[in-house]
Scaffold this motif. Structure first.
Motif: not given
Length: 121
Positions: A113-115, A120-121, A104-111
């Motif tokens: 990053f994606v946001h 940045s688009k 779960p903690e890595m999913k939060t970091l990944f989320e």
């Protein structure tokens, strides 16, 4: 139906070329549909309804609302996973699988990053 098609395109704030590209037809084909010079094919009707969430009954007959309700998150996920399974896109399949394996903690970091990437688009 040609008048409803024109009304739809204008409601979506798209010009003929933009609309036609999204349903993978030529601009002149769309112009023929809108001007009533060409009958709209069943394939184009299905594509219009799928791409723009249009109520097919409204497009064909004028009955009901112009748009249908968008899929729920679960319905959209099932649709996209189904499409993915039919492709040879091994990168996306593996990315999806590896994400699901994350704690779960890595999913939060990944989320996060994606946001940030999307912003940045």
């Amino acid at each position: 139906m040609n008048e409803r098609l024109k009304l739809l395109r204008k409601a979506l704030k798209l010009n003929q070329l933009e609309f036609a590209e999204k349903i993978q037809i030529g601009r002149s084909t769309l112009a023929g549909y809108e001007n009533g010079l060409t009958n709209i094919t069943d394939r184009s009707i299905r594509d219009i309804c799928r791409v723009f969430y249009v109520n097919e009954d409204w497009l064909r007959t004028g009955e009901g609302n112009m748009f249908r309700a968008r899929n729920t998150t679960n319905e959209e996920l099932a649709l996209q996973v189904g499409k993915l399974l039919k492709t040879d896109d091994e990168f996306t399949k593996n990315l999806f699988l590896e994400y699901l394996k994350l704690p779960p903690e890595m999913k939060t970091l990944f989320e996060d990053f994606v946001h940030n990437l999307a912003k940045s688009k």
